[in-house]
Structure formats: C-alpha cells, structure tokens
Scaffold this active site. Structure first.
Site, short mmCIF file in Angstrom:
data_model
loop_
_atom_site.label_atom_id
_atom_site.label_comp_id
_atom_site.label_asym_id
_atom_site.label_seq_id
_atom_site.Cartn_x
_atom_site.Cartn_y
_atom_site.Cartn_z
N GLU A 66 0.85 -1.23 0.13
CA GLU A 66 0.00 -0.08 -0.10
C GLU A 66 0.99 1.24 0.18
O GLU A 66 1.69 1.49 0.88
CB GLU A 66 -0.95 -0.02 1.30
N ASP A 94 -4.85 9.10 11.04
CA ASP A 94 -3.52 8.52 11.43
C ASP A 94 -2.91 8.97 12.61
O ASP A 94 -3.08 10.22 13.19
CB ASP A 94 -2.46 9.02 10.28
#
Lengths: 257, 395
Positions: free
Chosen positions: A46, A57
């Site tokens: 990814e 995140d």
C-alpha cells in the site's frame, strides 16, 4: 480475476501487506522501497499518498506525511515515479490516501492513471460508502480499480455485508477503535472481534490493520484472518540508520519471524 | 422557517460527511437522533431555561449612536459579548451538552482556536458534571493564555495540538483522532458550523437564537423586524450563521460575511477561505478551503485565533455560491482599527474576531435610513495582550 484476487487464490494464509508513505524518508525512495519489499517476501504493498491533514493517522504516519510533503511529494510526482513500476514489480499495488488530493487531481484522471500504471486498488478512508457508490463507483469500475473499504469493531453486521458487496479485493479490518499506530499485543476483546468477523463467511478475504508491529501480533491476526497490514512499524524501520535494504530486510523478519 | 440540508447532509453541492469508517457509527448516532432530541419538548424546555437563566439571554441589541453618526446609518450591535463566558459559543455548547446527556455520553471533547469555544465547553461540562478534554493548537495556547487558565479552572484538561501550524485546524484534527480512539462514551462537541453532517445543521439550529432575537428586538425598537444589513465575521461561521439564519429567506436583508484577510488576501498570509479557496474536502465536509493545486491544505494566518481556519462551513460556501451572502474581508490592521474605534466610540471592547465584522462598516456605502445589525460575537478580554501590544499605534 484482478491481481489482488489472484494473490488470495494462490495464498490464503499469512498474507503480509505493507504500507509506507511515498516520498519518505527521501523523495526518490518510492520505487526502491517497493522493489525491496517484494524481494523480501511481502505479498502486497500500500503506497501512501501523503496528505497535510491525515485525520485517521497516529503520530508515526503523520510525521512521515509531513516529511514527504516537505520533500516535494505530490500525486503527480508519485505517478511519474511509478510509471514503469510494472516492469520490475508483480505483486498487487494499492494506493492509500485521503480523498482531497484525489478530488483535486480529478477522480477519472486518477483512476485512468492508476489503470495505465498497473495499480490494482485504492483505499481512501475518508471517502464514505454512500459517497463512493453515489458519485464514483462507476468510474472506479470503468477502469478496473478496486475500492477497498474499512470496517471497525463498531461496524454493524448489516453494514459489513453491504461493504462486502462493494469490492472484489479484500476487507480492511481495523483492529481496534483507534488511529494508526503500534501495539504490542491484542486483547481478548479484539480476538473475539477477529473471530466474529471471520465467522461471517464474507465473499472477500480479511486483512487486519492498525496495531500490528511484531511476530506476535502478526501471528495472532493470521490465526483468524487471511493476514495483516503493517504501516507504522515499517515507517519506523525506514528511519533507522542503515541502507533501505538492511532496514526493510530487518523489518520483514521482525513481522514474519 | 428552516434553512437546512438535503437528506444526505448537503447544502447544494457543499457538505456531506467525509469521515473515516471508524467514525461512521458516531456520526450515524447523531444523525439519527439530533432532530428528534432537539425538537422534543423536554429538550426545548431545558435549553430555553438555561439560555435565559444561565447564559443571560436575550442578549441586548444596543443602538450604537456615535458609530451610527460616523457611518451615517442606524447601527445596532447584537451583544453576544454579554453572554455568560463572553461569546456566542455558549449557545451551541448548552445545546450540545443536553444532546450528549440525552445520548448517554460521559465524556466531552472539543477543539478550540481563540479558546472561546473551549471555555464555553468547559463551562457546560462543569455545570453538568461531565469529563472534559479540550484540544487547542500549541500556538493558540500561547496567544490565548487567559482562556487556557479559565478552562483549567473549570476542570477541563487542555491538550496542546502539536501538528501543522498548531492552530484551530490542527486542534480539530486532534479532536477527531481523540473521537476515533474513544468512540462509544465520548461526544465531540464541535464548536462551529463545520465538520461532517449533521454538525453544520445542528450548530446552526443552536445559534439561530441570535437572529430570532434580533427580529423581535428590532420590531420593538424600529417597528420593523427586518434590518437592511446583517454583518458578522466568519472563521468556521457559527456566529454568522446564527445572525443570518432567520433572515436567509428575506431577500431584502443584505447578509455580509467578513473573512479574516490576515496581512491581505494576496499576501499569502491570510485566512480568507472563500476569497482564496476552491472546493474540496476538509475535516469531513465538502466546502471552500484554501489548498494547493495538489490538494494539500494551506496553513492559514490571522491575528485572530478564532478566524484562523483554512475552510468555511458548507452552508456559507453555499450561500455565497448562490449569491445570497456578500463576502468581504478585513485585514489584521483594519480589524485592530475597528476594535479601537468601537472601544472609544461606544465603550465596548470587542473580541478581535468581532472586530473583523466592524471593519466592514467603512467598506459599505449605506443610505442614511439603513438599519444595520453588527454581530458582536465576543468580548475582548482574551485579546488584551494583542490590544496592549498595538495600543500606541491605534489610540
């Protein structure tokens, strides 16, 4: 069958998918990192498109995004770096990022470029299911790009089944209610969640992400699902002194044992 | 009248809920319940009683005679600065804390820029005995210290946001991350008409009390319930949405939204999200925002921590897009001038945010009969360090 489905048809267990942020630690490391991850036995990659405001995140990936943007990474730069990636890399490649840079690039142009380069799927955590199916699904399908959707421990069963109908790749199972980052071990509640989803017999395979950072956590999720996605631990490894190859080799062993 | 979104949370092409799947259940819970709870008689009774007896509403509508003389119009000031906690923010925090209670939440989180929303949140949490965490950019912690200390005295934990420019946007990011990590027992008490649906609509409903009062107060004072102009500053846009809300359908009322131009809209140091923005997705909604060609969000700048935000509420993007509002901007310098002018002409020290609204007065050609309402969204106590630093130049 797309490249992601081919992978899962050949290998049902111990899948290791690795996330890294494009343009980190250095702007031009992208292709080398992808080639080295494949060489050291990673099954799928990814490639993170850095964003200024990565809501989902934790600190490690936020930091890598800031560095990558300061290095000059952008979606156009990334696409030009990846132009010939299929000459050297054969495992499935996924782009992961936030929706805004994709919208500014143009969704159709984005999908078209992904197809011409040989990108197999996309993960856009802040593109919700409803918006995707209403506005963009037909474009993604036209170019054969798989949109991979996330589920969390709070996602209701009916919604999981709906998500399962939207993709022919895999389901990204977020291990716990948290932003990205590492944990040393999963608790009973999380194990119960892995078992619960696994027993739903979904059409798509399951990969668990968020919190996998060592052989123990990797083995724990592999017991119940098809494998794992590791991000923050890889970013940390890439920052170590030593060559990219040394760091990647050490990192992969630290997960697969 | 109800100015609201379509069933998917959009105002025209603006709005929606661009949130990670991790937040879907939280947003869904709010979306499914907010109108039912807000419209229930129990909620309304408690909301109205707290606004009256705790906040001190209705806030006065003050005729500003010397300012009126100077700008040759009838200028009224809507005195949100006189609310408990010193700004309009408390209207929304009272509403949301009651909603959070009705949903059985135990913990409240919030973002804050100038600290006005943080203080208003910490206040209602103290009132209701709820645990409170406020995320505030580290830069703002330093420039708005009195508000940080007020929040702490009220029992809130203030967490400095260390990402980005360490201002309002970054505080918002941290609040969303906090919510992702604490999805079940926590309510995110968002302070403006920004973020994913249903926040823009919900916060607009709570702030609509401002224009509701302006209507009957003007009726009492002038015999007409519609002004010619309503002027308010916009950062995210909650005080402006409250001041505009009941006038949106009355086309005769000119709605003027004033953005923070910082050092000037072409200076590269600005927070004028409509003047300098393009359509994109920020913090869960599709709206106008300042961004690079590559879709990275540009860090804003304004002397006012409360307007220092690179986006704008989707309803404001829509109202501007359809031509219902006129968007002006005011620089740091113009706003400081306006703040000192109001202080010397009317004896009111406004918040530096509200001073941006006042800075629009010299930019508009009024008729002598025009009735103008300027929303004074907050008071200037928190800005005394800034004002003291500029006193020699402006007094």
């Amino acid at each position: 069958m797309n490249r992601i489905q081919q992978l899962f048809s050949k290998k049902q267990k111990q899948i290791l998918s690795v996330y890294f942020t494009a343009g980190f630690p250095q702007l031009h490391d992208t292709v080398s990192i992808i080639e080295l991850l494949e060489k050291h036995g990673v099954d799928m990659i990814e490639i993170g498109i850095p964003f200024s405001d990565p809501l989902a995140d934790g600190n490690v990936i936020q930091h890598s995004s800031t560095v990558a943007l300061a290095n000059g990474m952008s979606l156009s730069v990334l696409f030009s770096q990846l132009e010939h990636i299929r000459k050297t890399v054969s495992i499935p490649l996924i782009l992961m990022g936030y929706i805004n840079p994709v919208l500014q690039f143009g969704v159709e142009k984005f999908c078209e470029t992904c197809q011409s380069i040989g990108i197999d799927g996309v993960i856009l955590p802040d593109l919700p299911l409803h918006e995707y199916t209403k506005e963009y699904k037909h474009i993604f399908e036209q170019y054969g790009i798989q949109n991979i959707l996330l589920i969390s421990p709070q996602t209701e069963e009916s919604r999981i089944r709906m998500i399962d109908q939207q993709t022919q790749a895999f389901i990204y199972m977020v291990s716990s209610s948290s932003t990205t980052g590492t944990k040393s071990k999963f608790n009973d509640e999380q194990i119960h969640y892995f078992k619960r989803i696994s027993s739903m017999n979904l059409q798509n395979p399951l990969l668990v992400g968020f919190g996998i950072s060592n052989t123990e956590t990797f083995a724990q999720v592999c017991e119940y699902t098809h494998g794992a996605i590791v991000g923050s631990a890889c970013i940390k490894a890439l920052e170590q002194p030593g060559t990219l190859e040394q760091n990647i080799s050490t990192f992969v062993s630290s997960i697969k044992g | 009248m109800k100015f609201t979104t379509d069933e998917h949370g959009y105002y025209g092409k603006f709005g929606g809920a661009y949130i990670p799947e991790l937040l879907y259940p939280n947003i869904k819970e709010l979306e499914d319940n907010y109108i039912r709870i807000i419209e229930s008689s129990d909620f309304q009774k408690e909301f109205i009683s707290l606004l009256k007896d705790y906040v001190g509403r209705p806030s006065p509508l003050t005729y500003a005679s010397r300012l009126s003389e100077k700008y040759n119009a009838h200028i009224y000031l809507k005195r949100e600065d006189l609310n408990h906690t010193g700004s309009h923010k408390v209207n929304n925090t009272i509403g949301q804390i009651l909603l959070a209670k009705a949903l059985g939440k135990k913990r409240i989180i919030a973002e804050t820029g100038a600290g006005q929303h943080g203080v208003a949140t910490a206040t209602v949490c103290a009132l209701m005995g709820m645990q409170c965490t406020v995320h505030m950019g580290e830069t703002d912690v330093k420039r708005q210290m009195p508000n940080v200390l007020r929040m702490k005295m009220l029992g809130a934990t203030v967490i400095p946001a260390m990402s980005g420019n360490r201002t309002l946007k970054d505080a918002g990011n941290e609040a969303f991350r906090d919510w992702i990590n604490n999805p079940t027992d926590t309510h995110y008490l968002l302070g403006s008409v920004v973020g994913p649906h249903p926040y823009p609509d919900m916060v607009a409903r709570f702030q609509a009390i401002i224009s509701e009062e302006i209507q009957w107060q003007l009726q009492e004072k002038t015999g007409k319930n519609l002004p010619d102009y309503v002027i308010a500053c916009i950062g995210g846009g909650s005080n402006a949405m409250g001041a505009f809300y009941h006038f949106i359908e009355h086309e005769s009322v000119q709605l003027i939204a004033v953005e923070a131009a910082g050092l000037g809209i072409h200076s590269g140091e600005t927070a004028a999200s409509i003047a300098k923005g393009t359509i994109g997705v920020i913090q869960g909604s599709k709206t106008m925002l300042m961004q690079t060609n590559d879709g990275q969000i540009i860090e804003p700048y304004s002397i006012s921590a409360g307007l220092d935000y690179p986006g704008i509420g989707p309803a404001h993007a829509y109202l501007h897009d359809i031509g219902r509002t006129k968007v002006l901007d005011a620089t740091d310098h113009e706003s400081l001038q306006a703040a000192f002018e109001l202080t010397r002409l009317e004896g009111i020290i406004p918040a530096i945010e509200s001073a941006h609204a006042l800075a629009a007065l010299p930019k508009i050609q009024f008729n002598a009969t025009d009735v103008v309402v300027v929303n004074i969204s907050g008071r200037g106590d928190k800005d005394m360090d800034t004002y003291i630093a500029h006193m020699d130049k402006y007094c």
